[in-house]
Scaffold this active site. Structure first.
Site, PDB file in Angstrom:
ATOM      1  N   SER A 266      16.190   4.693 -18.863  1.00 25.69           N
ATOM      2  CA  SER A 266      15.037   3.807 -18.965  1.00 25.69           C
ATOM      3  C   SER A 266      15.373   2.509 -19.702  1.00 25.69           C
ATOM      4  CB  SER A 266      13.896   4.574 -19.633  1.00 25.69           C
ATOM      5  OG  SER A 266      12.682   4.005 -19.271  1.00 25.69           O
ATOM      6  N   HIS A 407      10.174  10.201 -13.891  1.00 27.95           N
ATOM      7  CA  HIS A 407      10.968   9.360 -14.780  1.00 27.95           C
ATOM      8  C   HIS A 407      11.497  10.199 -15.941  1.00 27.95           C
ATOM      9  CE1 HIS A 407      11.905   5.524 -16.714  1.00 27.95           C
ATOM     10  NE2 HIS A 407      11.364   5.964 -17.831  1.00 27.95           N
TER      11      HIS A 407
HETATM   12  C1  GTR Z   1       8.151   1.596 -20.016  1.00 23.26           C
HETATM   13  C2  GTR Z   1       8.688   0.268 -19.579  1.00 23.26           C
HETATM   14  C3  GTR Z   1       9.869   0.484 -18.703  1.00 23.26           C
HETATM   15  C4  GTR Z   1      10.844   1.504 -19.272  1.00 23.26           C
HETATM   16  C5  GTR Z   1      10.180   2.600 -20.056  1.00 23.26           C
HETATM   17  C6  GTR Z   1      11.079   3.373 -21.044  1.00 23.26           C
HETATM   18  O1  GTR Z   1       6.988   1.520 -20.712  1.00 23.26           O
HETATM   19  O2  GTR Z   1       7.673  -0.426 -18.904  1.00 23.26           O
HETATM   20  O3  GTR Z   1      10.491  -0.753 -18.437  1.00 23.26           O
HETATM   21  O4  GTR Z   1      11.806   0.894 -20.009  1.00 23.26           O
HETATM   22  O5  GTR Z   1       9.141   2.160 -20.812  1.00 23.26           O
HETATM   23  O6  GTR Z   1      12.007   2.847 -21.604  1.00 23.26           O
HETATM   24  O7  GTR Z   1      10.738   4.512 -21.292  1.00 23.26           O
END
Ligand code: GTR
Length: 426
Positions: A266, A407
């Site tokens: 992420s 995710h």
């Molecule tokens: C979210 C963000 C993403 C991603 C994610 C993370 O809120 O919008 O770009 O980086 O966090 O890092 O868990």
């Protein structure tokens, strides 16, 4: 009566503020993507066609790197600061004898300021040393990646997670081992790799404080207390921190510093890609669900966009990046060019089917559009033209999968990374 009227007005004001503060609804409709043209990765700003290895390394690569520094992640200050390593503890029979565990402090200092990074390193006991290694930052502290009871709980800033009972940015005992599934330490060790990690908040706490904490102030010149518009944000700082950990790994006799893979999930996947682009000592780079500002193409404007990311995380990129809010076509780069900076080194891009916010297709297209550079540099590049089916990993020099699910960084992801690393680092 008057009082009621006032309350009504206040409520109306609060409500309208809330409405205006909401990010615009993200677009998830492929049909609504504006037509766009990607910058040609093999043509310089001055119109030179880059058709040789020489022209790539001497003209286009430095140019692209500079464009990313100036417009996206920020310049890294060029001062030499003091760095020293201190072995805090060593345990020869960690994890029931599977590994040797070291805890190392990296002490960074400049002028009168000091910052300490705590690195946790496991090396497999059953292998001939030195071994190749994976290196990645973690979100909640080193105690979160393992169930071992004698890893100190980080006292640095951590994000608030209800699930782990963190509400005041301080990690507690409940965070011990809470992320073991994301690290697969035993599996990694059994496959003959070392694994090193450090909490990203050691390098720079992940909130917008005008860069008063973390690593940035160590580089402030006399009288400086804020950053210039082209200087590094937090992603730049985390990436720089990864290189300092690599500095240490190069000195550890149990690790082969020429075979270190940098990995991140992420926001830390964005960081891993930028670290791999900046520091060519990283032998292999893995981006797990990195999305906007990571592997996904900005110009698709699907899921998270430049404006949304800058609004939610104003400290991640350099100030100049905000000039491209809703102006993606004006960017002199796009993320296929970030991948190309890693060439010819192996890079693996992983997406998750349900992670639409990160735009899996845009991540695939970055890989595809970096392929010409990988081929120019005489590798097999990216082996497909169409997006592979879900759960069909691909192990060309640009590795790729889209797995089912959300995710996250899963055991399935690690299985592919180990296979990929076996192919290129053993
Ligand atoms: C979210 C963000 C993403 C991603 C994610 C993370 O809120 O919008 O770009 O980086 O966090 O890092 O868990």
């Amino acid at each position: 009566m008057k009082k009621r009227y006032l309350t009504f007005n206040i409520l109306l004001l609060v409500y309208s503020q809330l409405i205006f503060a909401q990010p615009k609804n993200p677009n998830y409709d492929e049909g609504k993507i504006p037509t766009y043209t990607l910058p040609n990765v093999l043509e310089s700003e001055g119109g030179i066609i880059v058709n040789s290895v020489d022209k790539w390394f001497n003209i286009r690569r430095p140019e692209i790197l500079k464009l990313f520094k100036q417009n996206v992640y920020g310049e890294i200050p060029q001062q030499d600061i003091k760095i020293s390593f201190k072995l805090q503890s060593i345990k020869n029979d960690a994890l029931n004898g599977l590994a040797t565990r070291k805890q190392v402090k990296i002490i960074l200092s400049n002028h009168d300021k000091t910052l300490t990074l705590s690195v946790l390193l496991y090396t497999p006991n059953s292998c001939q040393k030195p071994v190749p290694a994976f290196l990645g930052l973690n979100f909640i502290g080193n105690q979160s990646v393992t169930n071992e009871l004698d890893i100190p709980i980080t006292t640095n800033w951590v994000g608030n997670y209800k699930k782990y009972h963190i509400s005041d940015h301080k990690a507690g005992e409940q965070t011990r081992g809470c992320k073991t599934y994301r690290w697969q330490i035993e599996k990694i060790l059994k496959n003959g790799y070392a694994i090193a990690t450090c909490h990203y908040g050691d390098i720079d706490p992940d909130f917008d404080d005008g860069f008063q904490n973390g690593i940035h102030p160590l580089f402030y010149k006399e009288g400086q207390n804020k950053l210039q518009s082209d200087e590094w944000g937090s992603i730049g700082a985390w990436a720089w921190g990864l290189s300092r950990i690599l500095d240490y790994l190069e000195t550890d006799k149990d690790v082969d510093g020429s075979r270190v893979a940098v990995i991140g999930h992420s926001r830390l996947g964005k960081t891993a890609l930028w670290a791999g682009a900046l520091d060519q000592r990283f032998a292999l780079v893995i981006s797990n669900d990195s999305g906007c500002g990571g592997a996904a193409l900005f110009r698709r404007r699907i899921g998270e966009t430049v404006e949304m990311i800058n609004r939610s995380f104003p400290h991640w990129f350099c100030e100049n990046f905000k000039n491209f809010n809703n102006k993606e076509d004006k960017l002199p780069v796009d993320q296929h060019m970030l991948i190309s900076l890693i060439a010819p080194r192996p890079v693996y891009i992983a997406s998750a089917e349900e992670d639409r916010w990160a735009d899996p297709k845009g991540e695939f297209l970055s890989a595809l559009n970096a392929d010409p550079v990988y081929r120019l540099l005489k590798t097999d590049g990216f082996a497909v033209r169409e997006m592979p089916a879900v759960n069909y990993p691909l192990f060309s020099r640009i590795g790729y999968h889209i797995r089912s699910g959300k995710h996250d960084l899963s055991e399935y992801d690690w299985q592919q990374y180990l296979f990929f690393a076996d192919k290129f680092m053993k």
